[in-house]
Design an enzyme around this catalytic site. Sequence first.
Site, mmCIF file in Angstrom:
data_model
loop_
_atom_site.group_PDB
_atom_site.id
_atom_site.type_symbol
_atom_site.label_atom_id
_atom_site.label_comp_id
_atom_site.label_asym_id
_atom_site.label_seq_id
_atom_site.Cartn_x
_atom_site.Cartn_y
_atom_site.Cartn_z
ATOM 1 N N LYS A 74 -0.947 8.452 4.489
ATOM 2 C CA LYS A 74 -2.294 8.030 4.108
ATOM 3 C C LYS A 74 -3.279 8.965 4.802
ATOM 4 O O LYS A 74 -3.372 8.981 6.030
ATOM 5 C CB LYS A 74 -2.523 6.579 4.529
ATOM 6 C CG LYS A 74 -3.879 6.002 4.187
ATOM 7 C CD LYS A 74 -3.902 4.522 4.580
ATOM 8 C CE LYS A 74 -5.233 3.863 4.234
ATOM 9 N NZ LYS A 74 -5.222 2.410 4.569
ATOM 10 N N ASP A 132 -7.112 -8.940 2.417
ATOM 11 C CA ASP A 132 -7.116 -8.201 1.142
ATOM 12 C C ASP A 132 -5.748 -8.268 0.468
ATOM 13 O O ASP A 132 -5.217 -7.252 0.013
ATOM 14 C CB ASP A 132 -7.543 -6.753 1.359
ATOM 15 C CG ASP A 132 -7.958 -6.075 0.041
ATOM 16 O OD1 ASP A 132 -8.289 -6.809 -0.921
ATOM 17 O OD2 ASP A 132 -7.954 -4.838 -0.023
ATOM 18 N N THR A 178 -10.632 4.156 -2.089
ATOM 19 C CA THR A 178 -11.897 4.465 -1.434
ATOM 20 C C THR A 178 -11.668 5.042 -0.041
ATOM 21 O O THR A 178 -12.496 5.791 0.470
ATOM 22 C CB THR A 178 -12.766 3.203 -1.317
ATOM 23 O OG1 THR A 178 -12.024 2.181 -0.636
ATOM 24 C CG2 THR A 178 -13.169 2.689 -2.688
ATOM 25 N N PHE A 179 -10.546 4.710 0.586
ATOM 26 C CA PHE A 179 -10.231 5.178 1.935
ATOM 27 C C PHE A 179 -9.845 6.643 1.972
ATOM 28 O O PHE A 179 -9.986 7.314 2.987
ATOM 29 C CB PHE A 179 -9.058 4.361 2.500
ATOM 30 C CG PHE A 179 -7.801 4.504 1.674
ATOM 31 C CD1 PHE A 179 -6.918 5.546 1.891
ATOM 32 C CD2 PHE A 179 -7.515 3.596 0.665
ATOM 33 C CE1 PHE A 179 -5.781 5.694 1.109
ATOM 34 C CE2 PHE A 179 -6.385 3.738 -0.110
ATOM 35 C CZ PHE A 179 -5.515 4.788 0.108
ATOM 36 N N GLY A 180 -9.284 7.159 0.886
ATOM 37 C CA GLY A 180 -8.743 8.511 0.864
ATOM 38 C C GLY A 180 -7.592 8.623 -0.112
ATOM 39 O O GLY A 180 -7.664 8.072 -1.219
ATOM 40 N N GLN A 181 -6.512 9.312 0.297
ATOM 41 C CA GLN A 181 -5.388 9.556 -0.594
ATOM 42 C C GLN A 181 -4.076 9.261 0.117
ATOM 43 O O GLN A 181 -4.013 9.228 1.344
ATOM 44 C CB GLN A 181 -5.385 11.025 -1.034
ATOM 45 C CG GLN A 181 -6.665 11.461 -1.730
ATOM 46 C CD GLN A 181 -6.756 12.962 -1.877
ATOM 47 O OE1 GLN A 181 -6.381 13.522 -2.897
ATOM 48 N NE2 GLN A 181 -7.257 13.631 -0.858
ATOM 49 N N VAL A 182 -3.024 9.055 -0.689
ATOM 50 C CA VAL A 182 -1.678 8.888 -0.147
ATOM 51 C C VAL A 182 -0.808 10.002 -0.711
ATOM 52 O O VAL A 182 -0.760 10.211 -1.931
ATOM 53 C CB VAL A 182 -1.086 7.517 -0.502
ATOM 54 C CG1 VAL A 182 0.329 7.373 0.084
ATOM 55 C CG2 VAL A 182 -1.980 6.395 0.020
#
Length: 432
Positions: free
Chosen positions: A126, A222, A107-111
């Site tokens: 990231k 988390d 959900t934050f983006g991509q790696v």
Amino acid sequence: MEMDYVTEFPHNHMDRRPRKRPRLAWETPQAHAKAQSGIYCGQEVGNVTSYGAARVHPNNAGMFVKGLAQKGFPQWRGDDKDGHYMFAIGENLTSRYTINRKIGEGTFGQVLDCLDRETGETVAIKVVRSIKKYREAAMTEIDVLQLLKKYDRSGSRCVQIRNWFDYRNHICIVFEMLGPSVYDFLRKNNYHPFPVDLVRELGRQLLECVAFVHDLRLIHTDLKPENILFVSPDYIKIPDCKVTSRLPTEGTYYKRLPKSSAIKVIDFGSTAYEIRDHNYIVSTRHYRAPEVILGLGWSYPCDIWSVGCILVELCSGEALFQTHENLEHLAMMERVLGPLPQHMLKRVEKPAEKYVRKGRLDWPEGATSRDSIKAVLKLPRLQNLVMQHVDHSAGDLIDLLQGLLRYDPSIRLTAHEALRHPFFNRDYYRRF
């Protein structure tokens, strides 16, 4: 490298998890990268010595810089509809990094797997979505990562930040490259559990990391198998004697074991500081502590509950509480661990008070369906669950888990107390 089979793994031993969970797939095949295209141009504006907000004017964050395209930068392209950064393999991410492939998404983006042309090192970057709340969370994560780096100079516990920069309105955090997550390793082993000696070594390192983070007055919030990565991707294949002995006519199944048990914890984007208000929901569902669900407030012990759930999953191959609904989740806890304490149920406030009736959990009366009731009833007690999968040292493991999974957070084991438990300190034979 993929797993080799002499024969296919029996169908009834395939994926037994009824849910799909987001995961950081560090071994995503290169084929997935073909769908990616385009990125913006920008400048590095931060590094690991920079604290606080990104030093870039918001109106210029995504501006195309004339002449850079001729020097290896791609033409300006916009983000996708969700604010994810668009890219093509072989393109540059600033003048320093070249994109090799995509290795994860969330959900934050991509790696992205990238080559650091300055050092020759392969790194994981990231790339956070260009949305305000994710950018702000990324800057908080950078603060935490730099604090961890300051006090963990050997880098033996937590993932190491290498650099960070703001590129076309995307916060980019550069990490050391690690191996697959513990979850991905289990998945590629068809969720076959780890040997108890390996569980011991993984649990020890995980608790050492949690103790270190808690000593810095931080709460991860988390912890889950997706956020625990093996340092090395290397593994060996050995015959699975348990499967082979049960199914002699099916041939031999080879399972993976990591060559090294070394792990590091990642994803500090949800990390909380001790001094802040802790009444909001935290943790991925399957690893969420009862005090979080009941709205009683939370602190360091919520991480310890997550560790207990993770250890059960490592020795059984399956998540302990496979549910997506609060009341069912609490009922599963009572089925596995016994009744919730009265003093916790009496303190429940809105909106969790609907889960309690006449001083006890509203179950099974409040169940949403018969299938939900069946899902709870099929769960074994904790002791029986562990003994189904652990050949030796089961007694010590059960006692440790009972300490990690105490309902009342005030008497739950701390990370330092857990590390002194006999499960970690008896003279067991260790192979990993």
